[in-house]
Design an enzyme around this catalytic site. Structure first.
Site, PDB file in Angstrom:
ATOM      1  N   THR A  25       0.561  -1.473   0.099  1.00 36.25           N
ATOM      2  CA  THR A  25      -0.010   0.313  -0.413  1.00 36.25           C
ATOM      3  C   THR A  25       0.681   1.360  -0.174  1.00 36.25           C
ATOM      4  OG1 THR A  25      -0.669  -0.018   2.451  1.00 36.25           O
ATOM      5  CG2 THR A  25      -1.577  -1.223   1.329  1.00 36.25           C
ATOM      6  N   ARG A  33      -8.960  -4.727   1.597  1.00 34.65           N
ATOM      7  CA  ARG A  33      -9.543  -4.829   2.730  1.00 34.65           C
ATOM      8  C   ARG A  33     -10.189  -3.433   1.873  1.00 34.65           C
ATOM      9  NH1 ARG A  33      -9.219  -7.122   6.583  1.00 34.65           N
ATOM     10  NH2 ARG A  33     -10.629  -5.638   7.493  1.00 34.65           N
ATOM     11  N   GLN A  98       1.769 -13.333  -0.709  1.00 31.68           N
ATOM     12  CA  GLN A  98       0.762 -12.934  -1.870  1.00 31.68           C
ATOM     13  C   GLN A  98       0.393 -11.785  -2.243  1.00 31.68           C
ATOM     14  OE1 GLN A  98      -3.353 -13.639   2.140  1.00 31.68           O
ATOM     15  NE2 GLN A  98      -0.494 -12.940   2.766  1.00 31.68           N
ATOM     16  N   VAL A 100       1.208  -9.928  -6.239  1.00 34.45           N
ATOM     17  CA  VAL A 100       1.390 -10.356  -7.134  1.00 34.45           C
ATOM     18  C   VAL A 100       2.059  -9.619  -8.356  1.00 34.45           C
ATOM     19  CG1 VAL A 100      -0.871 -12.320  -7.752  1.00 34.45           C
ATOM     20  CG2 VAL A 100      -1.132  -9.437  -8.099  1.00 34.45           C
ATOM     21  N   ASP A 101       2.617  -8.404  -7.494  1.00 34.17           N
ATOM     22  CA  ASP A 101       2.822  -7.918  -7.748  1.00 34.17           C
ATOM     23  C   ASP A 101       4.519  -7.658  -8.564  1.00 34.17           C
ATOM     24  OD1 ASP A 101       2.391  -5.735  -5.113  1.00 34.17           O
ATOM     25  OD2 ASP A 101       4.214  -6.949  -5.091  1.00 34.17           O
ATOM     26  N   HIS A 116       0.180 -16.717  -4.437  1.00 31.14           N
ATOM     27  CA  HIS A 116      -0.814 -16.413  -5.436  1.00 31.14           C
ATOM     28  C   HIS A 116      -0.752 -16.057  -6.395  1.00 31.14           C
ATOM     29  CE1 HIS A 116      -3.425 -16.096  -1.897  1.00 31.14           C
ATOM     30  NE2 HIS A 116      -3.028 -16.859  -1.377  1.00 31.14           N
ATOM     31  N   CYS A 124      -2.545 -18.745 -21.893  1.00 36.18           N
ATOM     32  CA  CYS A 124      -3.730 -19.041 -22.358  1.00 36.18           C
ATOM     33  C   CYS A 124      -4.634 -20.036 -21.777  1.00 36.18           C
ATOM     34  CB  CYS A 124      -3.290 -19.920 -23.794  1.00 36.18           C
ATOM     35  SG  CYS A 124      -4.925 -20.773 -24.072  1.00 36.18           S
ATOM     36  N   CYS A 127      -4.232 -24.214 -23.794  1.00 40.35           N
ATOM     37  CA  CYS A 127      -2.989 -24.378 -23.862  1.00 40.35           C
ATOM     38  C   CYS A 127      -2.205 -24.236 -23.485  1.00 40.35           C
ATOM     39  CB  CYS A 127      -2.853 -24.432 -25.494  1.00 40.35           C
ATOM     40  SG  CYS A 127      -2.187 -22.637 -25.691  1.00 40.35           S
ATOM     41  N   ASN A 205       1.807  -5.349  11.462  1.00 39.40           N
ATOM     42  CA  ASN A 205       0.491  -4.907  10.164  1.00 39.40           C
ATOM     43  C   ASN A 205       0.093  -3.531  10.906  1.00 39.40           C
ATOM     44  OD1 ASN A 205      -1.048  -6.106   8.621  1.00 39.40           O
ATOM     45  ND2 ASN A 205      -2.823  -5.920   9.988  1.00 39.40           N
TER      46      ASN A 205
HETATM   47  C1  BV8 Z   1      -8.344 -22.896  -2.680  1.00 41.94           C
HETATM   48  C2  BV8 Z   1      -4.385 -13.460  -6.805  1.00 41.94           C
HETATM   49  C3  BV8 Z   1      -7.925 -25.200  -2.578  1.00 41.94           C
HETATM   50  C4  BV8 Z   1      -5.075 -12.901  -7.354  1.00 41.94           C
HETATM   51  C5  BV8 Z   1      -5.210 -14.177  -4.501  1.00 41.94           C
HETATM   52  C6  BV8 Z   1     -14.940 -20.409   2.704  1.00 41.94           C
HETATM   53  C7  BV8 Z   1     -13.880 -20.464   4.014  1.00 41.94           C
HETATM   54  C8  BV8 Z   1     -12.422 -20.372   4.164  1.00 41.94           C
HETATM   55  C9  BV8 Z   1     -12.059 -20.471   3.402  1.00 41.94           C
HETATM   56  C10 BV8 Z   1     -12.519 -20.214   1.567  1.00 41.94           C
HETATM   57  C11 BV8 Z   1     -14.100 -19.814   1.729  1.00 41.94           C
HETATM   58  N1  BV8 Z   1     -14.797 -19.916   0.482  1.00 41.94           N
HETATM   59  C12 BV8 Z   1     -13.597 -20.795  -0.169  1.00 41.94           C
HETATM   60  C13 BV8 Z   1     -12.440 -20.607   0.215  1.00 41.94           C
HETATM   61  C14 BV8 Z   1     -10.923 -20.684   0.349  1.00 41.94           C
HETATM   62  C15 BV8 Z   1     -10.663 -18.953  -0.797  1.00 41.94           C
HETATM   63  C16 BV8 Z   1     -10.887 -18.162  -0.199  1.00 41.94           C
HETATM   64  O1  BV8 Z   1      -9.704 -18.388   1.794  1.00 41.94           O
HETATM   65  N2  BV8 Z   1     -11.456 -17.369   0.920  1.00 41.94           N
HETATM   66  C17 BV8 Z   1     -11.951 -15.721   1.677  1.00 41.94           C
HETATM   67  C18 BV8 Z   1     -11.351 -15.366   0.860  1.00 41.94           C
HETATM   68  C19 BV8 Z   1     -12.450 -15.929   2.447  1.00 41.94           C
HETATM   69  N3  BV8 Z   1      -9.038 -19.587  -0.309  1.00 41.94           N
HETATM   70  C20 BV8 Z   1      -9.002 -19.920  -2.351  1.00 41.94           C
HETATM   71  O2  BV8 Z   1      -9.648 -19.780  -3.003  1.00 41.94           O
HETATM   72  C21 BV8 Z   1      -7.282 -20.270  -2.227  1.00 41.94           C
HETATM   73  N4  BV8 Z   1      -7.249 -21.294  -3.133  1.00 41.94           N
HETATM   74  O3  BV8 Z   1      -8.303 -22.577  -1.443  1.00 41.94           O
HETATM   75  O4  BV8 Z   1      -7.483 -23.947  -3.360  1.00 41.94           O
HETATM   76  C22 BV8 Z   1      -8.826 -25.453  -3.398  1.00 41.94           C
HETATM   77  C23 BV8 Z   1      -9.021 -25.547  -4.535  1.00 41.94           C
HETATM   78  C24 BV8 Z   1     -10.172 -25.840  -5.440  1.00 41.94           C
HETATM   79  C25 BV8 Z   1     -11.427 -26.491  -5.060  1.00 41.94           C
HETATM   80  C26 BV8 Z   1     -11.280 -26.635  -3.377  1.00 41.94           C
HETATM   81  C27 BV8 Z   1     -10.671 -26.157  -2.796  1.00 41.94           C
HETATM   82  C28 BV8 Z   1      -6.737 -19.282  -3.105  1.00 41.94           C
HETATM   83  C29 BV8 Z   1      -6.392 -17.958  -2.930  1.00 41.94           C
HETATM   84  C30 BV8 Z   1      -5.954 -16.816  -3.661  1.00 41.94           C
HETATM   85  C31 BV8 Z   1      -6.516 -15.844  -4.231  1.00 41.94           C
HETATM   86  N5  BV8 Z   1      -5.614 -14.861  -4.933  1.00 41.94           N
HETATM   87  N6  BV8 Z   1      -4.805 -13.351  -5.206  1.00 41.94           N
HETATM   88  C32 BV8 Z   1      -5.450 -11.589  -7.154  1.00 41.94           C
HETATM   89  O5  BV8 Z   1      -4.469 -10.809  -6.885  1.00 41.94           O
HETATM   90  O6  BV8 Z   1      -6.380 -11.087  -8.635  1.00 41.94           O
HETATM   91  S1  BV8 Z   1      -5.109 -13.789  -2.856  1.00 41.94           S
HETATM   92  C33 BV8 Z   1      -5.440 -11.887  -2.627  1.00 41.94           C
HETATM   93  O7  BV8 Z   1      -6.324 -12.046  -1.437  1.00 41.94           O
HETATM   94  C34 BV8 Z   1      -4.479 -11.412  -2.355  1.00 41.94           C
HETATM   95  O8  BV8 Z   1      -3.333 -12.375  -3.088  1.00 41.94           O
HETATM   96  C35 BV8 Z   1      -3.991 -11.780  -1.095  1.00 41.94           C
HETATM   97  O9  BV8 Z   1      -4.067 -12.993  -0.377  1.00 41.94           O
HETATM   98  C36 BV8 Z   1      -6.044 -11.899  -0.791  1.00 41.94           C
HETATM   99  C37 BV8 Z   1      -5.227 -10.102   0.408  1.00 41.94           C
HETATM  100  O10 BV8 Z   1      -5.267 -10.288   1.466  1.00 41.94           O
HETATM  101  P1  BV8 Z   1      -3.822 -10.187   2.167  1.00 41.94           P
HETATM  102  O11 BV8 Z   1      -2.907  -9.929   1.034  1.00 41.94           O
HETATM  103  O12 BV8 Z   1      -3.929 -10.376   4.073  1.00 41.94           O
HETATM  104  O13 BV8 Z   1      -4.698  -8.334   2.133  1.00 41.94           O
HETATM  105  P2  BV8 Z   1      -6.183  -7.905   2.805  1.00 41.94           P
HETATM  106  O14 BV8 Z   1      -6.691  -6.494   2.002  1.00 41.94           O
HETATM  107  O15 BV8 Z   1      -7.338  -9.045   3.157  1.00 41.94           O
HETATM  108  O16 BV8 Z   1      -5.110  -6.853   4.456  1.00 41.94           O
HETATM  109  C38 BV8 Z   1      -3.871  -6.537   3.942  1.00 41.94           C
HETATM  110  C39 BV8 Z   1      -3.946  -5.776   5.647  1.00 41.94           C
HETATM  111  O17 BV8 Z   1      -2.335  -5.037   6.023  1.00 41.94           O
HETATM  112  C40 BV8 Z   1      -4.712  -5.360   6.951  1.00 41.94           C
HETATM  113  O18 BV8 Z   1      -5.157  -5.975   7.763  1.00 41.94           O
HETATM  114  C41 BV8 Z   1      -4.478  -3.851   6.612  1.00 41.94           C
HETATM  115  O19 BV8 Z   1      -4.743  -3.609   8.175  1.00 41.94           O
HETATM  116  C42 BV8 Z   1      -3.029  -4.507   6.482  1.00 41.94           C
HETATM  117  N7  BV8 Z   1      -1.941  -2.774   5.756  1.00 41.94           N
HETATM  118  C43 BV8 Z   1      -2.397  -1.929   4.801  1.00 41.94           C
HETATM  119  N8  BV8 Z   1      -1.432  -0.955   4.463  1.00 41.94           N
HETATM  120  C44 BV8 Z   1      -0.408  -1.404   5.498  1.00 41.94           C
HETATM  121  C45 BV8 Z   1      -0.876  -2.534   6.137  1.00 41.94           C
HETATM  122  N9  BV8 Z   1      -0.197  -3.036   7.281  1.00 41.94           N
HETATM  123  C46 BV8 Z   1       1.446  -2.785   7.381  1.00 41.94           C
HETATM  124  N10 BV8 Z   1       1.669  -1.356   6.481  1.00 41.94           N
HETATM  125  C47 BV8 Z   1       0.779  -0.964   5.280  1.00 41.94           C
HETATM  126  N11 BV8 Z   1       1.272   0.031   5.390  1.00 41.94           N
END
Ligand code: BV8
Length: 234
Positions: A25, A33, A98, A100-101, A116, A124, A127, A205
């Site tokens: 950020t 978030r 996590q 992707v940048d 991630h 593709c 393929c 954090n």
């Molecule tokens: C999977 C790439 C197995 C794409 C990303 C229900 C319950 C539980 C789990 C699930 C559910 N339903 C589905 C699931 C599984 C799901 C999941 O966890 N969903 C969540 C939302 C509930 N997970 C998946 O689908 C994963 N795969 O489980 O596979 C599977 C497969 C098939 C069938 C069955 C099982 C895949 C997950 C990966 C998704 N791709 N990114 C893209 O980027 O476009 S995730 C993406 O979001 C990011 O990569 C990152 O991981 C996530 C965001 O999380 P954070 O990075 O923590 O960011 P966030 O904004 O949340 O928090 C930021 C924090 O930083 C805050 O606390 C803030 O206060 C703090 N902050 C801000 N600025 C600062 C700071 N701290 C310090 N300094 C600062 N300056």
């Protein structure tokens, strides 16, 4: 507490860093978030999904075009550079991210596990042949099989890259110190990794997140500031 964490890192034979969107950020990339309003007030998690890729490719492509273009003039910040320098000095053995940048790599970090995937390489959807970013941004189709193109990110509903996952899991299980920086730990399975650590677990954090439990030390603040203060002790 800062001095204590620094002493743990000095004594450590292996320190691993796990980062999330909060690490980027301060470089100008909104985290997940602040999902309200940073894009069509759509929750990014609904677009970053297998469903949107298959059911609404135009929306999917527009979302990733925006994020790829937004990266064009983004630079790593002091926090990224400190982690890269710590790697050179032998204080950090692996960064599992996590994000992707690729800002860690841009800052000079060599040992980075992209849990991630990343947004800057394209393949593709059918393929899997690699294509250039320009091809994707120009809405072109696969030159081999004319199917849609996509960035090499892990979408919600997709499994994580095995190599990156195994490197992160193995390193975290054997680390003396694990720094978890800028993540809400809401996303599975990465949010399970901190629990696999047997060494000292440190949370850096901005907000104290509900999912962030079981840490030996919590340093609340921005990644850039906290890492700068820690660096002063190393
Ligand atoms: C999977 C790439 C197995 C794409 C990303 C229900 C319950 C539980 C789990 C699930 C559910 N339903 C589905 C699931 C599984 C799901 C999941 O966890 N969903 C969540 C939302 C509930 N997970 C998946 O689908 C994963 N795969 O489980 O596979 C599977 C497969 C098939 C069938 C069955 C099982 C895949 C997950 C990966 C998704 N791709 N990114 C893209 O980027 O476009 S995730 C993406 O979001 C990011 O990569 C990152 O991981 C996530 C965001 O999380 P954070 O990075 O923590 O960011 P966030 O904004 O949340 O928090 C930021 C924090 O930083 C805050 O606390 C803030 O206060 C703090 N902050 C801000 N600025 C600062 C700071 N701290 C310090 N300094 C600062 N300056």
């Amino acid at each position: 507490m800062m001095e204590t964490v620094a002493s743990w890192m000095k004594e450590s034979t292996s320190t691993v860093v796990l980062t999330g969107a909060g690490m980027s950020t301060e470089s100008g990339i909104p985290d997940f978030r602040s999902k309200s309003g940073w894009w069509k007030s759509i929750d990014p998690r609904t677009v970053a999904s297998v469903e949107s890729l298959t059911d609404d490719y135009a929306l999917f492509r527009e979302f990733y075009q925006l994020r790829i273009e937004a990266l064009h003039d983004i630079e790593p910040h002091v926090g990224h550079r400190i982690l890269a320098r710590w790697e050179q000095k032998g204080y950090v053995q692996l960064i599992a991210t996590q994000n992707v940048d690729q800002l860690h790599q841009l800052a000079g970090s060599k040992n980075v596990a992209e849990l991630h995937g990343n947004i800057v390489t394209i393949r593709c959807t059918s393929c899997n042949k690699p294509h250039s970013k320009e091809h994707f941004l120009n809405n072109a189709v696969c030159t081999y099989c004319t199917n849609h193109l996509r960035p090499n990110v892990v979408l919600f509903g997709e499994t994580l890259p095995q190599d990156a996952w195994n490197r992160a899991l193995n390193a975290i299980q054997h680390a003396d110190v694990v720094l978890v920086i800028g993540t809400s730990l809401e996303v599975y399975p990465v949010n399970q990794l901190p629990m696999m650590a047997r060494g000292k677990l440190v949370y850096i954090n901005l907000e104290l997140e509900t999912h962030a439990t079981g840490f030996d030390a919590v340093l609340q603040g921005s990644a850039g500031e906290i890492l700068t203060q820690l660096d002063a002790y190393l």
